[in-house]
Design a protein around this motif. Structure first.
Motif, PDB file in Angstrom:
ATOM      1  N   TYR A  71      56.315  96.094  73.650  1.00 57.17           N
ATOM      2  CA  TYR A  71      55.124  95.956  74.432  1.00 57.17           C
ATOM      3  C   TYR A  71      54.894  94.059  74.465  1.00 57.17           C
ATOM      4  O   TYR A  71      54.957  93.606  73.448  1.00 57.17           O
ATOM      5  N   THR A  72      54.633  93.884  75.463  1.00 57.63           N
ATOM      6  CA  THR A  72      54.406  92.297  75.962  1.00 57.63           C
ATOM      7  C   THR A  72      53.167  92.048  76.828  1.00 57.63           C
ATOM      8  O   THR A  72      53.086  92.741  77.715  1.00 57.63           O
ATOM      9  N   ASP A  73      52.275  91.425  76.394  1.00 53.21           N
ATOM     10  CA  ASP A  73      50.921  90.873  76.854  1.00 53.21           C
ATOM     11  C   ASP A  73      50.929  89.427  77.228  1.00 53.21           C
ATOM     12  O   ASP A  73      50.705  88.613  76.084  1.00 53.21           O
ATOM     13  N   ALA A  74      51.513  89.160  78.380  1.00 52.24           N
ATOM     14  CA  ALA A  74      51.726  87.904  78.584  1.00 52.24           C
ATOM     15  C   ALA A  74      50.558  87.413  79.534  1.00 52.24           C
ATOM     16  O   ALA A  74      50.461  87.901  80.578  1.00 52.24           O
ATOM     17  N   LYS A  75      49.947  86.088  79.465  1.00 47.17           N
ATOM     18  CA  LYS A  75      49.071  85.654  80.368  1.00 47.17           C
ATOM     19  C   LYS A  75      49.112  83.946  80.487  1.00 47.17           C
ATOM     20  O   LYS A  75      49.302  83.503  79.727  1.00 47.17           O
ATOM     21  N   PHE A  76      48.894  83.764  81.659  1.00 50.07           N
ATOM     22  CA  PHE A  76      48.802  82.159  81.971  1.00 50.07           C
ATOM     23  C   PHE A  76      47.295  81.771  81.350  1.00 50.07           C
ATOM     24  O   PHE A  76      46.230  82.521  81.676  1.00 50.07           O
ATOM     25  N   THR A  77      47.215  80.534  80.557  1.00 48.88           N
ATOM     26  CA  THR A  77      46.012  80.033  80.302  1.00 48.88           C
ATOM     27  C   THR A  77      45.809  78.903  81.157  1.00 48.88           C
ATOM     28  O   THR A  77      44.679  78.475  81.036  1.00 48.88           O
ATOM     29  N   ASP A  78      46.751  78.083  81.962  1.00 40.55           N
ATOM     30  CA  ASP A  78      46.531  77.223  82.623  1.00 40.55           C
ATOM     31  C   ASP A  78      47.848  76.946  83.579  1.00 40.55           C
ATOM     32  O   ASP A  78      48.820  77.090  83.178  1.00 40.55           O
ATOM     33  N   VAL A  79      47.519  76.732  84.745  1.00 36.44           N
ATOM     34  CA  VAL A  79      48.647  76.575  85.895  1.00 36.44           C
ATOM     35  C   VAL A  79      48.469  75.164  86.473  1.00 36.44           C
ATOM     36  O   VAL A  79      49.503  74.954  87.361  1.00 36.44           O
ATOM     37  N   GLY A  80      47.732  74.399  86.115  1.00 34.86           N
ATOM     38  CA  GLY A  80      47.684  72.984  86.750  1.00 34.86           C
ATOM     39  C   GLY A  80      47.587  73.033  88.363  1.00 34.86           C
ATOM     40  O   GLY A  80      46.982  73.956  88.916  1.00 34.86           O
ATOM     41  N   THR A  81      48.748  72.421  88.815  1.00 35.34           N
ATOM     42  CA  THR A  81      48.798  72.271  90.570  1.00 35.34           C
ATOM     43  C   THR A  81      49.893  73.080  91.126  1.00 35.34           C
ATOM     44  O   THR A  81      50.246  73.035  91.974  1.00 35.34           O
ATOM     45  N   ALA A  82      50.318  74.076  90.130  1.00 38.22           N
ATOM     46  CA  ALA A  82      51.651  75.159  90.468  1.00 38.22           C
ATOM     47  C   ALA A  82      51.113  75.693  91.904  1.00 38.22           C
ATOM     48  O   ALA A  82      49.738  76.205  92.005  1.00 38.22           O
ATOM     49  N   THR A  83      51.987  75.997  92.576  1.00 37.54           N
ATOM     50  CA  THR A  83      51.688  76.512  93.992  1.00 37.54           C
ATOM     51  C   THR A  83      51.426  78.051  94.086  1.00 37.54           C
ATOM     52  O   THR A  83      52.439  78.590  93.494  1.00 37.54           O
ATOM     53  N   GLU A  84      50.441  78.457  94.587  1.00 36.08           N
ATOM     54  CA  GLU A  84      50.247  79.809  94.499  1.00 36.08           C
ATOM     55  C   GLU A  84      50.366  80.854  93.239  1.00 36.08           C
ATOM     56  O   GLU A  84      50.541  81.680  93.559  1.00 36.08           O
ATOM     57  N   VAL A  85      50.076  79.905  92.326  1.00 33.19           N
ATOM     58  CA  VAL A  85      50.123  80.633  91.048  1.00 33.19           C
ATOM     59  C   VAL A  85      48.651  80.348  90.330  1.00 33.19           C
ATOM     60  O   VAL A  85      48.151  79.387  90.354  1.00 33.19           O
ATOM     61  N   THR A  86      48.103  81.423  89.818  1.00 30.06           N
ATOM     62  CA  THR A  86      46.609  81.315  88.967  1.00 30.06           C
ATOM     63  C   THR A  86      46.875  81.853  87.561  1.00 30.06           C
ATOM     64  O   THR A  86      47.888  82.387  87.289  1.00 30.06           O
ATOM     65  N   THR A  87      45.717  81.828  86.900  1.00 31.47           N
ATOM     66  CA  THR A  87      45.587  82.214  85.793  1.00 31.47           C
ATOM     67  C   THR A  87      45.788  83.770  85.657  1.00 31.47           C
ATOM     68  O   THR A  87      45.714  84.328  84.581  1.00 31.47           O
ATOM     69  N   ASP A  88      45.544  84.562  86.881  1.00 32.16           N
ATOM     70  CA  ASP A  88      45.284  85.857  87.087  1.00 32.16           C
ATOM     71  C   ASP A  88      47.050  86.330  87.055  1.00 32.16           C
ATOM     72  O   ASP A  88      47.204  87.546  87.225  1.00 32.16           O
TER      73      ASP A  88
END
Length: 777
Positions: free
Chosen positions: A645-662
């Protein structure tokens, strides 16, 4: 030749071989099925650079023996990953079309792109030698003893680029026993695999072991022009020479060689948009100039294995490795091991981006790599309470990488032949594209070549200790200090405009792009041995993935280095055996903090053209667990199972293109599971029929960083079946079916229908059946 005809051939060979075998000398049998699970599972591993029992090793590690791989019909790392918890291995990273490039992800940590100016996140080691590049990592297994999958950062013992984990592939050692065997496998899609193994003692000190194999198979995706995609044509060689001076000094020399001449990765056009923005722009220009023609509608088919592609159907690999391993027992307690190696790799691969005769786009990659590595390990069992290991590792690497993409061929030429800018502005001060020598046209010269030369040097010193604090408590400490220097020379050509957009070389005014790092990777662990059958451990560790360069730099902004990634991990695990050693249960829970992730972004529109770059802009937090169970239900029934089981989440994406914390992490299923049931059927006094049914499950997963719905693989279950029967003491026959339920699934996908009008599926093979014949001389 049809599959049925090949079955007939095999059966005919069986009868001929049987006549020869009946007159052969009998050999003694070992009844494995009288053993209990302790003997069956007494697995020795080298995950911590020294040999130790799996159940006494306080890290999250899974082991696949040669038998494990054979009885699940697993031919390479891509196939094997389905049956190991919390690891995903695919080819075609970032949709390159490469069939031998490994995209390995463990616990949500992996490499998106096989481009050699970036480094992997999971280290691959074969017989102790580090394989630095993604290219050449996917080859057919040959003379495999076992594969060890280490999850979590292995920064202390394995060093840089192992923040996700490490894969340790170990081939069979040279033995003092004469052994000659051969194997022939035939299957659907004209599959024909042949191999020969010779282990030959030369005298009481010298012995040699040689394995050679040829793998051929037609592709399963058919192009309209008759070509095939997804097939293989591979030759593999592994030769070893061992000198045993004494029980304390052993020297082994080896050479390995892989030659591949495959088609491109199997892909199809899965969705189209003939009104995409860049297609509409192209057709608009074509209506106003005779220099280019309008694009016809794209071809898409109901047949999920049919493609209209016409170009870039090639995957070539030529790699050679030389290795020397010296093991010296300096004293009864002190042991020195050195591994020196040289490897060369030449690879060519590409893809028809649109899977159509019209050129919406294609890519072509050529890379060469040369690496020299040297490692020293000095280990000591100081006493019953204290063990230590000191080590040194160095690598010197040279890379040449040439990449070309061509999108919407003729677009720039069409713009140049227009009489004026498309918005009617003056050519002297244009505000839109169009017109001869308009500087704004340059961004839409989408025929670009990127010539990269990269030099990498790295040196590391490391130490690892185990100290028994009390009869049941052991403290583990470790640390690794790494110095690294990298240099990139890159020249970017805009081919139609005949312009050099980027020129960063040793001879250019701005010079090459250089960057250096010094990183310390620590480890602290505690182990509690509750009994001889149960152990609990806790580890805290930190690792790093090396920084690198943008290999497709087309502006001054993108021609720059990026920094390393850092990952901190906490693990709590248990190793246990139960019920008089008939049941094994191993589990690990983990928490990961991943910072400064190297994310790839980019834009494609009618104003900017194609802009691609990599930067340190992402942080994630991941928690999860892995569980592995093996049970000897009876003398004839064995069951293995795993789950993660893996629960992986972005906590910050800075200026990454088309990537959000969701956004979801690429190639990271929330759940994985596998179960395999082996049953031995006593047919008569001397012969057993072995059957194994293996099931693997993967939760839904995104195949691109942008989480496009079309690029998502829904949850999938795969079923493999294996059967083995010993015709005699020397001749064995086995039958197998992989993907028994014929699930249609993808290993890579993208969706560029908005700008380019195309979306791709990169496909895993459909159901495949085959027969194998093995003969022991």
């Amino acid at each position: 030749m049809r599959f049925n005809a090949r079955v007939g051939q095999i059966l005919g060979w069986f009868m001929l071989a049987q006549l020869a075998i009946e007159s052969a000398n009998a050999r003694s049998d070992v009844d494995l099925f009288s053993l209990d699970i302790t003997e069956l599972l007494n697995v020795t591993i080298e995950a911590r650079k020294v040999e130790e029992n799996l159940q006494n090793t306080p890290i999250s590690v899974s082991v696949m023996s040669g038998e494990f791989l054979e009885q699940r019909a697993l031919d390479n790392l891509v196939d094997a990953a389905d049956f190991i918890p919390n690891i995903t291995i695919t080819t075609v990273g970032e949709n390159s079309g490469c069939t031998h490039c490994a995209g390995i992800t463990i616990r949500g940590v992996g490499q998106v792109d096989p481009i050699p100016t970036t480094d992997p996140s999971v280290g691959l080691y074969i017989d102790g030698v580090y394989h630095a590049r993604s290219a050449g990592s996917i080859i057919n297994f040959l003379d495999i003893d076992r594969v060890e999958v280490l999850r979590g950062p292995q920064g202390t013992l394995y060093g840089k680029n192992s923040i996700g984990g490490a894969i340790n592939v170990l081939t069979n050692k040279v033995s003092d026993k004469q052994d000659i065997s051969t194997n022939v496998t035939m299957g659907e899609y004209n599959r024909l695999d042949t191999s020969l193994l010779i282990n030959l003692p030369l005298n009481n000190k010298w012995a040699t072991r040689i394995a050679v194999a040829k793998f051929t198979e037609d592709g399963f995706v058919k192009r309209v022009n008759g070509e095939l995609e997804g097939g293989q044509d591979e030759l593999g060689l592994l030769a070893k020479l061992r000198y045993k001076h004494s029980n304390k000094l052993n020297i082994e020399l080896s050479i390995d060689r892989q030659l591949q001449h495959n088609g491109t990765a199997a892909s199809v056009l899965s969705k189209k948009n003939d009104d995409a923005s860049l297609i509409s722009l192209f057709n608009s220009i074509a209506n106003d100039t005779s220099a280019i023609n309008t694009l016809p509608p794209l071809q898409i088919f109901d047949d999920p294995f049919l493609s209209a592609a016409t170009t870039e159907n090639e995957n070539r690999l030529n790699q050679t490795g030389y290795r020397s391993t010296i093991e010296w027992g300096v004293t009864d307690k002190l042991h020195l091991k050195t591994i020196a190696s040289y490897r060369s790799l030449d690879a060519t691969y590409g893809r028809d981006f649109d899977n159509n005769p019209v050129n919406i786009g294609f890519t072509h990659d050529e890379q060469t790599q040369r690496q020299r590595t040297l490692e020293f390990n000095l280990s000591c069992n100081q006493n019953d309470d204290f063990k230590w290991l000191l080590g040194l590792f160095t690598i010197d690497e040279r890379i040449s990488y040439d990449f070309r993409f061509v999108f919407l061929e003729g677009l720039f030429l069409g713009l140049e032949t227009l009489p004026a800018p498309m918005d009617g502005s003056s050519l002297s001060s244009p505000t839109s594209i169009g017109g001869p020598n308009n500087p704004l046209n340059i961004g839409l010269d989408l025929d670009n070549t990127f010539n990269n030369k990269v030099d990498n040097q790295s040196l590391a010193l490391f130490a690892h200790t185990n100290y028994r604090l009390a009869p049941k408590w052991t403290l583990t400490t470790g640390g690794r200090l790494t110095w690294e220097n990298k240099k990139q020379q890159v020249v970017t050509h805009l081919n139609v405009a005949n312009i050099i957009a980027i020129n960063r070389t040793d001879q250019s005014p701005e010079g090459a792009i250089e960057k250096s790092w010094r990183v310390f990777s620590p480890l602290l662990g505690i182990q509690y041995n509750q009994s001889v059958d149960s152990m609990i451990f806790f580890n805290a560790s930190r690792g790093f993935k090396s920084g690198g360069f943008n290999g497709v730099a087309n502006t001054a902004v993108s021609a720059r280095p990026f920094e390393p990634e850092y990952l901190t991990s906490f693990e709590l695990g248990m190793r246990s055996q139960w019920f008089d050693n008939q049941l094994r249960i191993n589990s690990t829970a983990f928490l990961i903090k991943h910072k400064d992730m190297q994310l790839r972004g980019g834009e494609s529109d009618e104003n900017s053209g194609v802009e691609i770059f990599i930067d340190n802009v992402g942080n994630t937090s991941t928690k999860g667990m892995e569980l592995e169970v093996e049970a000897q239900i009876s003398a004839s029934i064995n069951v293995t199972a795993s789950m993660s089981y893996t629960d992986a989440k972005f906590t910050d994406v800075g200026t990454a293109t088309e990537v959000t914390t969701d956004s979801k992490l690429i190639k990271t299923p929330r759940w994985t599971a596998a179960i395999s049931i082996k049953k031995d059927w006593q047919l008569n006094k001397d012969k057993l029929l072995t059957t194994r049914l293996s099931w693997a499950y993967r939760d839904e997963v995104y195949n691109d960083v942008f989480n496009n719905v079309h690029a998502k693989q829904t949850s999938i279950s795969l079923l493999n079946f294996y059967l083995q029967y010993p015709i005699s003491k020397q001749l064995n026959v086995s039958a197998f079916v992989s993907n028994l339920t014929n699930e249609y699934h993808v290993i890579g996908a993208n969706d560029f229908t908005s700008a380019f009008g195309v979306a791709e599926y990169y496909l895993a093979p459909p159901r495949q059946a085959g027969l194998s014949l093995s003969y022991q001389f």
